[in-house]
Design an enzyme around this catalytic site. Structure first.
Site, mmCIF file in Angstrom:
data_model
loop_
_atom_site.group_PDB
_atom_site.id
_atom_site.type_symbol
_atom_site.label_atom_id
_atom_site.label_comp_id
_atom_site.label_asym_id
_atom_site.label_seq_id
_atom_site.Cartn_x
_atom_site.Cartn_y
_atom_site.Cartn_z
ATOM 1 C CE1 TYR A 1 -3.355 -2.881 0.839
ATOM 2 C CE2 TYR A 1 -4.655 -0.831 0.953
ATOM 3 C CZ TYR A 1 -4.448 -2.181 0.651
ATOM 4 O OH TYR A 1 -5.686 -2.912 0.741
ATOM 5 C CE LYS B 1 2.384 -18.265 -1.876
ATOM 6 N NZ LYS B 1 1.726 -19.212 -2.094
ATOM 7 C CG ASP C 1 -1.289 -20.512 -0.681
ATOM 8 O OD1 ASP C 1 -0.593 -20.434 0.527
ATOM 9 O OD2 ASP C 1 -0.777 -21.108 -1.564
ATOM 10 C CG ASP D 1 -7.803 -5.068 1.634
ATOM 11 O OD1 ASP D 1 -8.733 -4.559 1.968
ATOM 12 O OD2 ASP D 1 -7.612 -5.081 0.241
ATOM 13 C CG ASP E 1 -13.129 -7.350 2.180
ATOM 14 O OD1 ASP E 1 -13.159 -6.597 3.100
ATOM 15 O OD2 ASP E 1 -13.554 -7.036 1.107
HETATM 16 C C1 IPM Z 1 -10.324 -1.507 3.678
HETATM 17 C C2 IPM Z 1 -10.429 -1.020 2.394
HETATM 18 C C3 IPM Z 1 -9.518 0.003 2.075
HETATM 19 C C4 IPM Z 1 -8.159 -0.861 1.974
HETATM 20 C C5 IPM Z 1 -9.493 0.798 0.629
HETATM 21 C C6 IPM Z 1 -10.685 1.438 0.795
HETATM 22 C C7 IPM Z 1 -8.506 1.487 0.336
HETATM 23 O O1 IPM Z 1 -10.679 -2.183 1.524
HETATM 24 O O2 IPM Z 1 -10.261 -0.794 4.762
HETATM 25 O O3 IPM Z 1 -10.370 -2.714 3.747
HETATM 26 O O4 IPM Z 1 -7.882 -1.669 0.949
HETATM 27 O O5 IPM Z 1 -7.519 -0.921 2.993
HETATM 28 MG MG MG Z 2 -10.778 -4.048 2.328
#
Ligand code: IPM
Ligand code: MG
Length: 360
Positions: free
Chosen positions: A146, A195, A227, A251, A255
């Site tokens: 990032y 990884k 993975d 990240d 999710d």
């Molecule tokens: C998160 C989001 C952010 C990230 C985006 C919106 C830049 O996906 O907070 O997980 O990737 O960190």
């Molecule tokens: Mg995210």
């Protein structure tokens, strides 16, 4: 106690859900004798529209002067919103990355928990979900891909894009320490995800995590390739307590973990620096499709406010009161539309806020 809180209502459903979180915080203040002082700042699309950039330096200064920041959500529809016609560094998300870096919020805590009342929403087979799960993803937030050098250049007549993944020992050590410290207060297990079979940055990650582990003999540490971790999250989520990982892996895995709960509208998060300061926000996005309709689920933001009371203000009793109210409201059968199931009582965003206040 006086609590100086900077609020970022943001975009989409952000303003609606932050309003409910303030309502609940005010109720906590009333009951336990605290004064909540809020200062709002703009970030994301709202700031682009008003100031021409996703986060101004003045807004950062306001946030720095507070004890903590409570955020709703930022961003819009990436295919239709004019914000996404702007260059990448002017888009809503750039504001979020800028505030993380400016406030040195390197530790991102993302709990993923299966509420028994909402177990039916879990997309896993019952034989897996019946064990329940309660994990926390500790994601490094200010390093890695990032924030590494990036560029797009032309070479041999074609475009070439480069992103760099860099981690120093000190960056890894400080997040590992946060991971082990929090594991100590939980079930005392850290799964460090990397990884290391391919990446140098992951081999260094593993080495430093093993060094830090020596200071925490009471905490079990294991290493898992990213993975494999992605598979294990759907195969056997109950095995995880604290997942410790770098920015990009965190990240993606966070999710996945939130989806596995089936109720992303319930998940809070905290981004912390080395002091008590933190930025607290729901794990979900700005849901522009339902913005302004008073149907969004405010619970993730309200639980983020509870995390704020716990981590930035050491107000455990008050945080417990909010978390207890959330459990009670679920037991009492109230649901916003995202977690609604037959036979339950469907309520709006603001009604959910009121019902939670009644239970504080
Ligand atoms: C998160 C989001 C952010 C990230 C985006 C919106 C830049 O996906 O907070 O997980 O990737 O960190
Ligand atoms: Mg995210």
């Amino acid at each position: 106690m006086v609590l100086n809180i900077t609020c970022i209502p943001g975009d989409g459903i952000g303003p609606e859900i932050v309003a409910q979180a303030k309502k609940v915080l005010d109720k906590v203040g009333e009951k336990y004798g605290h004064e909540m002082k809020y200062t709002d700042i703009l970030m994301g699309g709202a700031s682009i529209d008003a100031c021409g950039e996703p986060l101004t330096d003045e807004a950062i200064e306001t946030a720095k002067a507070a004890d903590a920041v409570l955020m709703g959500s930022i961003g819009g529809n990436t295919s239709t919103s004019p914000w996404y016609k702007l260059p990448p560094e002017k888009r809503p998300e750039a504001g979020l990355l800028k505030i993380r870096k400016a406030l040195n919020l390197f530790a991102n805590l993302r709990p993923a928990y299966l509420y028994q009342e909402l177990a039916a929403a879990c997309p896993l087979k019952e034989e897996i979900s019946k064990a329940g799960f309660d994990m926390l993803i500790m994601r490094e937030l200010t390093g890695g891909l990032y924030f590494g050098e990036r560029k797009t250049i032309e070479e041999n007549g074609e475009l070439k894009a480069v992103d760099t993944l860099t981690y120093s020992e000190s960056e890894i050590r400080r997040i590992a320490i946060k991971g082990f410290e929090i594991a100590r207060k939980r079930r005392k297990k850290v799964t460090s995800v990397d990884k290391a079979n391919v990446l140098d940055s992951s081999r260094l990650w593993r080495k430093v995590v093993n060094e830090v582990a020596l200071d925490y003999p009471d905490v079990t540490v294991e290493h898992m390739l990213v993975d494999n971790c992605a598979m294990q999250l759907v195969k056997d989520p109950a095995q995880f307590d604290v997942i410790l990982t770098e920015n990009m892996f965190g990240d993606i895995l966070s999710d996945e973990a939130s989806m596995v709960t089936g109720s992303i509208g319930m998940l809070s998060s905290a981004s912390l620096n080395d002091s008590k300061f933190g930025l607290y926000e729901p794990s979900h996005g700005s849901a522009p499709d339902i913005a302004g309709q008073n149907i969004a689920n405010p619970i993730a933001t309200i639980l983020s406010a509870a995390m704020m009371l716990r981590y930035s203000f050491d107000l455990d009793k008050e945080a417990d009161a909010i978390e207890g109210a959330v459990r009670q409201v679920l037991k009492d059968g109230y649901r916003t539309i995202d977690i609604y199931s037959e036979g339950m009582n469907k309520v709006s965003c603001s009604e959910m806020g009121d019902l939670l206040c009644d239970r504080i």
